[in-house]
Design a protein around this motif. Sequence first.
Motif, PDB file in Angstrom:
ATOM      1  N   ASN A 124       6.540  -2.517 -14.392  1.00 20.18           N
ATOM      2  CA  ASN A 124       6.364  -3.921 -14.726  1.00 20.18           C
ATOM      3  C   ASN A 124       7.734  -4.603 -14.787  1.00 20.18           C
ATOM      4  OD1 ASN A 124       3.425  -4.569 -15.287  1.00 20.18           O
ATOM      5  ND2 ASN A 124       3.660  -2.668 -16.431  1.00 20.18           N
TER       6      ASN A 124
ATOM      7  N   ALA B   2      11.225  -6.385 -14.436  1.00 26.65           N
ATOM      8  CA  ALA B   2      12.337  -6.288 -13.497  1.00 26.65           C
ATOM      9  C   ALA B   2      12.263  -5.008 -12.658  1.00 26.65           C
ATOM     10  CB  ALA B   2      13.664  -6.339 -14.263  1.00 26.65           C
TER      11      ALA B   2
ATOM     12  N   GLU C  56       9.824  -5.572  -9.932  1.00 22.82           N
ATOM     13  CA  GLU C  56      10.370  -6.501  -8.941  1.00 22.82           C
ATOM     14  C   GLU C  56      11.334  -5.785  -7.979  1.00 22.82           C
ATOM     15  OE1 GLU C  56      12.066 -10.760  -9.789  1.00 22.82           O
ATOM     16  OE2 GLU C  56      10.633 -10.191 -11.376  1.00 22.82           O
TER      17      GLU C  56
ATOM     18  N   ALA D 173      10.717  -5.163  -3.959  1.00 21.95           N
ATOM     19  CA  ALA D 173      11.699  -5.628  -2.968  1.00 21.95           C
ATOM     20  C   ALA D 173      11.953  -4.529  -1.940  1.00 21.95           C
ATOM     21  CB  ALA D 173      12.996  -6.044  -3.666  1.00 21.95           C
TER      22      ALA D 173
ATOM     23  N   ARG E  24       8.639  -3.967   0.397  1.00 23.38           N
ATOM     24  CA  ARG E  24       8.092  -5.189   1.007  1.00 23.38           C
ATOM     25  C   ARG E  24       7.319  -4.899   2.300  1.00 23.38           C
ATOM     26  NH1 ARG E  24      10.726  -8.998   3.508  1.00 23.38           N
ATOM     27  NH2 ARG E  24       9.867 -11.096   3.363  1.00 23.38           N
TER      28      ARG E  24
ATOM     29  N   SER F  37       2.085 -13.169 -10.542  1.00 28.98           N
ATOM     30  CA  SER F  37       2.918 -12.057 -10.082  1.00 28.98           C
ATOM     31  C   SER F  37       2.131 -11.320  -9.007  1.00 28.98           C
ATOM     32  CB  SER F  37       3.220 -11.116 -11.240  1.00 28.98           C
ATOM     33  OG  SER F  37       2.031 -10.481 -11.642  1.00 28.98           O
TER      34      SER F  37
ATOM     35  N   LYS G 293       1.471  -8.318  -8.817  1.00 26.54           N
ATOM     36  CA  LYS G 293       0.585  -7.326  -9.440  1.00 26.54           C
ATOM     37  C   LYS G 293      -0.702  -7.968  -9.958  1.00 26.54           C
ATOM     38  CE  LYS G 293       0.885  -3.362 -12.585  1.00 26.54           C
ATOM     39  NZ  LYS G 293       1.906  -2.449 -13.159  1.00 26.54           N
TER      40      LYS G 293
ATOM     41  N   GLU H 180       4.109 -15.382  -2.238  1.00 25.69           N
ATOM     42  CA  GLU H 180       4.954 -14.971  -3.376  1.00 25.69           C
ATOM     43  C   GLU H 180       6.068 -14.028  -2.904  1.00 25.69           C
ATOM     44  OE1 GLU H 180       5.896 -15.717  -7.011  1.00 25.69           O
ATOM     45  OE2 GLU H 180       3.977 -16.436  -6.235  1.00 25.69           O
ATOM     46  N   MET H 181       5.743 -13.152  -1.948  1.00 30.23           N
ATOM     47  CA  MET H 181       6.723 -12.164  -1.513  1.00 30.23           C
ATOM     48  C   MET H 181       7.393 -12.539  -0.193  1.00 30.23           C
ATOM     49  SD  MET H 181       5.117  -8.527  -2.741  1.00 30.23           S
ATOM     50  CE  MET H 181       6.586  -7.697  -2.085  1.00 30.23           C
TER      51      MET H 181
END
Lengths: 117, 117, 117, 117
Positions: free
Chosen positions: C50, C52, C55, C59, C62, D27, D29, D82-83
């Motif tokens: 969850n 940071a 994220e 990344a 992707r 988000s 998720k 979002e991505m």
Amino acid sequence: MRETTLNELTEIALKFRDEREWKQFHSPKELAIQVILECGELLELMQWKNGAELEAHLAKKRQDVAEELADVLHGVVLIAAEMEIDLGKAFVEKMKKNAQKYPVHKARGSAKKYNEL
Amino acid sequence: MRETTLNELTEIALKFRDEREWKQFHSPKELAIQVILECGELLELMQWKNGAELEAHLAKKRQDVAEELADVLHGVVLIAAEMEIDLGKAFVEKMKKNAQKYPVHKARGSAKKYNEL
Amino acid sequence: MRETTLNELTEIALKFRDEREWKQFHSPKELAIQVILECGELLELMQWKNGAELEAHLAKKRQDVAEELADVLHGVVLIAAEMEIDLGKAFVEKMKKNAQKYPVHKARGSAKKYNEL
Amino acid sequence: MRETTLNELTEIALKFRDEREWKQFHSPKELAIQVILECGELLELMQWKNGAELEAHLAKKRQDVAEELADVLHGVVLIAAEMEIDLGKAFVEKMKKNAQKYPVHKARGSAKKYNEL
């Protein structure tokens, strides 16, 4: 081992978790995600086939089905433990509620939802 | 009722099913679909919230969570019965397999998948 | 390629299907199962993490997310084609319905379901 | 409206979101959870029925299927936005990858997974 109690399953699952210090990851939400993914793996075993072909396939994959069912049960037991829910009690009470939603005389032989009976 | 055995759950589920003559609908595939949908209802209770807000929300929804867990368990028990799988045995054996996939010294404190450990 | 039309996606999907003679397997129900399993693979990319940490993870993943989204879209397009549903029309109409369920003045900044607004 | 582009769908979805200030909840998720739940609603329309009975049922529920497909597509479009994923490009590339995994001469008329071909 059909005499295994929910308590025994819970103890096995918690011992496994605590030996690995995994409680920190086991929020109910993450566990619910885990359970739905395990259900997906179960359903995947039954994809693209139906009728006799599916039956023959599942007979060969019985061990895989057993493992996926165990994985789903594992997640259910962990969520119940995390939220201090008595799973046996919840089950019995939900079945009583289902019996009211689906009275025998209306539901017999019908696949309809309770709100369509 | 944490001392409830898997056998007892199964008997309740089969009695409920047979009174309604529902065995005809309960192929493993339809039951697997049912189980994944019940998991969806469980996950829905946890949507859009996280952290303290989710915790407070779940404390209020404990009864709903209990019912969804019961529904998932119900489907699992029915599939096991339909396929003559001993769920207690499957659980214990899968946990042993998990213990090999996630040895304590490698898995402790890690959320990684076994193939990334 | 953000200018790709739903029609173009559909043509690609149907050509792929027909070259392999897969229409026989593509009942709406099997495709719906396929779509939910692809969603599972998407969600799996976001498991156990969850904030940071998630994220940063996403990344890196992707490309995997893009492929899972493509797989879900693929199934959606096939079901629409199978059932002769105009997906663009369905989308626009559903968004209008959503706008009525979630009027701006009530829904702004709120994560509540329409029946709780 | 089969000529609708992915860009147009995205613009509709983002306008809807921004009017309601919902970006804060979106988000990847949470959106992925939303998409899997919408798939569940789609699959629910096909539960407990098969063959001719299911076909007749779906013919009556075509509008509901269309709405659920729209909901799934909605979530897919939002995650892509979002991505910053180009969904059209992702789709075309994934279909090329699928073509390699399932070469016509091997996959024709077969429902097997690529690793079983």
